[in-house]
Motif scaffolding. Structure first.
Motif, PDB file in Angstrom:
ATOM      1  N   GLY A  75      -1.813  29.251  19.969  1.00 26.41           N
ATOM      2  CA  GLY A  75      -2.048  30.490  19.226  1.00 26.41           C
ATOM      3  C   GLY A  75      -2.158  30.307  17.723  1.00 26.41           C
ATOM      4  O   GLY A  75      -3.176  30.666  17.130  1.00 26.41           O
ATOM      5  N   PRO A  76      -1.116  29.741  17.061  1.00 27.34           N
ATOM      6  CA  PRO A  76      -1.204  29.584  15.597  1.00 27.34           C
ATOM      7  C   PRO A  76      -2.380  28.706  15.162  1.00 27.34           C
ATOM      8  O   PRO A  76      -2.847  27.857  15.930  1.00 27.34           O
ATOM      9  N   GLY A  77      -2.860  28.897  13.928  1.00 28.68           N
ATOM     10  CA  GLY A  77      -3.937  28.082  13.371  1.00 28.68           C
ATOM     11  C   GLY A  77      -3.349  26.884  12.636  1.00 28.68           C
ATOM     12  O   GLY A  77      -2.304  27.004  11.985  1.00 28.68           O
ATOM     13  N   VAL A  78      -4.025  25.731  12.745  1.00 26.54           N
ATOM     14  CA  VAL A  78      -3.498  24.500  12.153  1.00 26.54           C
ATOM     15  C   VAL A  78      -4.585  23.752  11.392  1.00 26.54           C
ATOM     16  O   VAL A  78      -5.630  23.429  11.965  1.00 26.54           O
ATOM     17  N   ALA A  79      -4.339  23.463  10.110  1.00 24.98           N
ATOM     18  CA  ALA A  79      -5.197  22.532   9.355  1.00 24.98           C
ATOM     19  C   ALA A  79      -4.268  21.455   8.795  1.00 24.98           C
ATOM     20  O   ALA A  79      -3.251  21.780   8.172  1.00 24.98           O
ATOM     21  N   GLU A  80      -4.599  20.184   9.049  1.00 24.08           N
ATOM     22  CA  GLU A  80      -3.741  19.094   8.575  1.00 24.08           C
ATOM     23  C   GLU A  80      -4.602  17.964   8.064  1.00 24.08           C
ATOM     24  O   GLU A  80      -5.710  17.739   8.576  1.00 24.08           O
ATOM     25  N   MET A  81      -4.100  17.245   7.069  1.00 22.82           N
ATOM     26  CA  MET A  81      -4.791  16.016   6.651  1.00 22.82           C
ATOM     27  C   MET A  81      -3.774  15.008   6.122  1.00 22.82           C
ATOM     28  O   MET A  81      -2.715  15.368   5.625  1.00 22.82           O
ATOM     29  N   GLU A  82      -4.144  13.711   6.287  1.00 24.49           N
ATOM     30  CA  GLU A  82      -3.299  12.616   5.785  1.00 24.49           C
ATOM     31  C   GLU A  82      -4.100  11.837   4.761  1.00 24.49           C
ATOM     32  O   GLU A  82      -5.271  11.533   5.000  1.00 24.49           O
ATOM     33  N   THR A 140       4.495  19.593   3.093  1.00 25.54           N
ATOM     34  CA  THR A 140       4.169  18.177   2.925  1.00 25.54           C
ATOM     35  C   THR A 140       5.256  17.356   3.619  1.00 25.54           C
ATOM     36  O   THR A 140       6.428  17.742   3.633  1.00 25.54           O
ATOM     37  N   HIS A 141       4.842  16.218   4.201  1.00 29.60           N
ATOM     38  CA  HIS A 141       5.790  15.336   4.901  1.00 29.60           C
ATOM     39  C   HIS A 141       5.117  13.978   5.096  1.00 29.60           C
ATOM     40  O   HIS A 141       3.971  13.787   4.659  1.00 29.60           O
ATOM     41  N   ARG A 142       5.825  13.043   5.734  1.00 27.24           N
ATOM     42  CA  ARG A 142       5.228  11.721   5.956  1.00 27.24           C
ATOM     43  C   ARG A 142       5.157  11.383   7.444  1.00 27.24           C
ATOM     44  O   ARG A 142       5.227  10.235   7.846  1.00 27.24           O
ATOM     45  N   LYS A 143       5.027  12.399   8.268  1.00 19.29           N
ATOM     46  CA  LYS A 143       5.081  12.179   9.720  1.00 19.29           C
ATOM     47  C   LYS A 143       3.701  12.148  10.377  1.00 19.29           C
ATOM     48  O   LYS A 143       3.587  11.966  11.583  1.00 19.29           O
ATOM     49  N   ALA A 158       0.852  -1.207   0.000  1.00 22.56           N
ATOM     50  CA  ALA A 158       0.000   0.000   0.000  1.00 22.56           C
ATOM     51  C   ALA A 158       0.880   1.246   0.000  1.00 22.56           C
ATOM     52  O   ALA A 158       1.929   1.260   0.633  1.00 22.56           O
ATOM     53  N   LYS A 159       0.436   2.228  -0.744  1.00 24.35           N
ATOM     54  CA  LYS A 159       1.217   3.471  -0.829  1.00 24.35           C
ATOM     55  C   LYS A 159       1.190   4.196   0.515  1.00 24.35           C
ATOM     56  O   LYS A 159       0.158   4.241   1.185  1.00 24.35           O
ATOM     57  N   GLU A 160       2.338   4.745   0.888  1.00 21.71           N
ATOM     58  CA  GLU A 160       2.432   5.460   2.162  1.00 21.71           C
ATOM     59  C   GLU A 160       1.630   6.759   2.102  1.00 21.71           C
ATOM     60  O   GLU A 160       1.586   7.415   1.064  1.00 21.71           O
ATOM     61  N   LYS A 161       1.033   7.102   3.241  1.00 24.65           N
ATOM     62  CA  LYS A 161       0.241   8.336   3.269  1.00 24.65           C
ATOM     63  C   LYS A 161       1.137   9.570   3.286  1.00 24.65           C
ATOM     64  O   LYS A 161       2.211   9.549   3.874  1.00 24.65           O
ATOM     65  N   ILE A 162       0.624  10.608   2.664  1.00 23.77           N
ATOM     66  CA  ILE A 162       1.305  11.894   2.707  1.00 23.77           C
ATOM     67  C   ILE A 162       0.542  12.754   3.728  1.00 23.77           C
ATOM     68  O   ILE A 162      -0.659  12.580   3.913  1.00 23.77           O
ATOM     69  N   THR A 163       1.227  13.658   4.397  1.00 24.01           N
ATOM     70  CA  THR A 163       0.542  14.607   5.289  1.00 24.01           C
ATOM     71  C   THR A 163       0.730  16.008   4.723  1.00 24.01           C
ATOM     72  O   THR A 163       1.828  16.367   4.315  1.00 24.01           O
ATOM     73  N   LEU A 164      -0.372  16.732   4.692  1.00 24.37           N
ATOM     74  CA  LEU A 164      -0.323  18.127   4.268  1.00 24.37           C
ATOM     75  C   LEU A 164      -0.649  18.964   5.505  1.00 24.37           C
ATOM     76  O   LEU A 164      -1.716  18.808   6.104  1.00 24.37           O
ATOM     77  N   SER A 165       0.306  19.785   5.916  1.00 20.32           N
ATOM     78  CA  SER A 165       0.117  20.631   7.107  1.00 20.32           C
ATOM     79  C   SER A 165       0.147  22.096   6.699  1.00 20.32           C
ATOM     80  O   SER A 165       1.077  22.522   6.003  1.00 20.32           O
TER      81      SER A 165
END
Ligand code: F6R
Ligand code: MG
Ligand code: MG
Length: 368
Positions: A112-119, A62-65, A2-9
């Motif tokens: 404080g900072p705003g965060v949107a992330e998805m894998e 982008t990262h794989r963490k 299976a392909k490894e997931k990418i994370t977009l932060s």
């Protein structure tokens, strides 16, 4: 395999305005960029883009963490600290404004900072849209997200594309009680609208395709005033939306912004105004510290590389939306300090108004 997931932060902060709250000085942007480039060459992230809207800097990575990764969050925090140093040197306005803690504590959320992330597993072609808004709050995404993923008058793909026909699940967060609920649409459309129609409290956090649970959209839901216990500035939220092939088309994702809907924010975070879609070269709110605005960055992912951005709202087809936004801004401004231009009293609780009310409280006497 299976392909490894990418994370977009996407992690954003206002660490100093140029001039006032209208823009970011180029030296701060340069600092953010050089830190991102270092993180890429060190192998922490795969790729990056330094985004910006008004007085906010967005680190698009982008990262794989995975989401909520301490190394990524620490990097973002330290980058904002370094940008703050530059801001202090240049006496920028509100230097370090959104950094509400003295030291990093493992997760930048709540600091404080705003965060949107998805894998997700990157598709053979992966169009992604990233929206950055200034002078407004996270609930500003409720209306466009509802239109994109639940309204066939906006997204005809809900009817025509078999992969979308079963609808989407929406995670809605109660920012006051700190609870969340999942609504299944279209069946629970009316139930969900009871809540998301009150965007100062109920905010769409994630949207998932029902067929396979795949993530389609994610937003930042951090509210500065709730973290700090006092007003410091508006939250200026970010949002990630994946598009095409069984998800809304790029044009369906952009379509809701043709209606510059009314959001809370603008001057002193205490005013209602239209959310104006703008190109990158028009992202600096000046009139009455606004009106609130949104930029759209389009990317194609290529094995985690961010190919782009395209400036999605720099298009003639958004000229009428801008014109309408400016007309609505004129009209609302005529109300001066009166509601509904000014926020209702319960929302003014999250501005500097309570101090004034406190000073006047002894002046009140019993009335008939
Ligand atoms: C809105 C915003 C600005 C400030 C306003 C007053 O999010 O940041 O409208 O609230 O410029 O700022 P201060 O109180 O710092 O003078
Ligand atoms: Mg600011
Ligand atoms: Mg801002």
């Amino acid at each position: 395999m299976a392909k490894e997931k990418i994370t977009l932060s996407v992690i954003k902060a206002d660490v100093g305005g140029f001039v006032g709250h209208s823009d970011v000085h180029p030296e701060l942007l340069k600092k953010a960029e050089s830190e991102l480039a270092k993180a890429k060459s060190d192998g922490l992230i795969i790729d990056f883009h330094r985004g910006k809207v008004g007085d906010d800097i967005a680190l698009i990575m982008t990262h794989r963490k995975g989401s909520d990764n301490a190394d990524i969050h620490r990097f973002a925090w330290e980058t904002f600290e370094k940008c703050t140093e530059v801001a202090r040197k240049l006496h920028q306005y509100g230097a370090g404004q959104d950094l509400l803690s003295d030291a990093f504590s493992g997760n930048i959320k709540g600091m404080g900072p705003g965060v949107a992330e998805m894998e997700f597993v990157e598709r053979p072609s992966e169009p992604v849209l990233i929206f950055l808004a200034d002078k407004t709050e996270p609930g500003a995404w409720n209306y466009p997200l509802y239109k994109m993923f639940a309204d066939p008058f906006n997204t005809i793909g809900l009817i025509i594309d078999a992969k979308m026909h079963n609808g989407f699940n929406f995670e809605v967060d109660d920012l006051i009680e700190r609870k969340k609920v999942i609504f299944s649409l279209p069946e629970e459309m009316y139930e969900m609208l009871v809540f998301i129609g009150a965007p100062s409290r109920f905010v769409i956090k994630n949207v998932m395709r029902k067929d396979d649970g795949d993530i389609a959209a994610a937003t930042s839901t951090q509210k500065l005033s709730l973290i700090a216990g006092r007003y410091i500035g508006k939250d200026d939220p970010v949002m990630i939306v994946r598009a095409q092939s069984g998800l809304p088309a790029v044009g369906e994702v952009l379509e809701p912004f043709a209606m510059p809907h009314i959001v809370a924010g603008w001057m002193r975070g205490s005013s209602h105004g239209p959310l104006m879609p703008v190109g990158f070269d028009q992202d600096t709110p000046t009139r009455f510290d606004g009106p609130p605005r949104v930029v759209g960055l389009g990317f194609q992912l290529a094995d985690g590389m961010l190919v782009g951005p395209r400036d999605m709202f720099k298009d003639i087809s958004y000229d009428n939306a801008r014109k309408k936004a400016l007309d609505v801004a004129d009209y609302l401004r005529l109300h001066g300090p009166f509601e509904p231009h000014r926020l209702p009293l319960d929302e003014m609780e999250y501005t500097t108004m309570p101090e004034v009310m406190e000073r006047l409280k002894d002046r009140f006497e019993p009335a008939d």
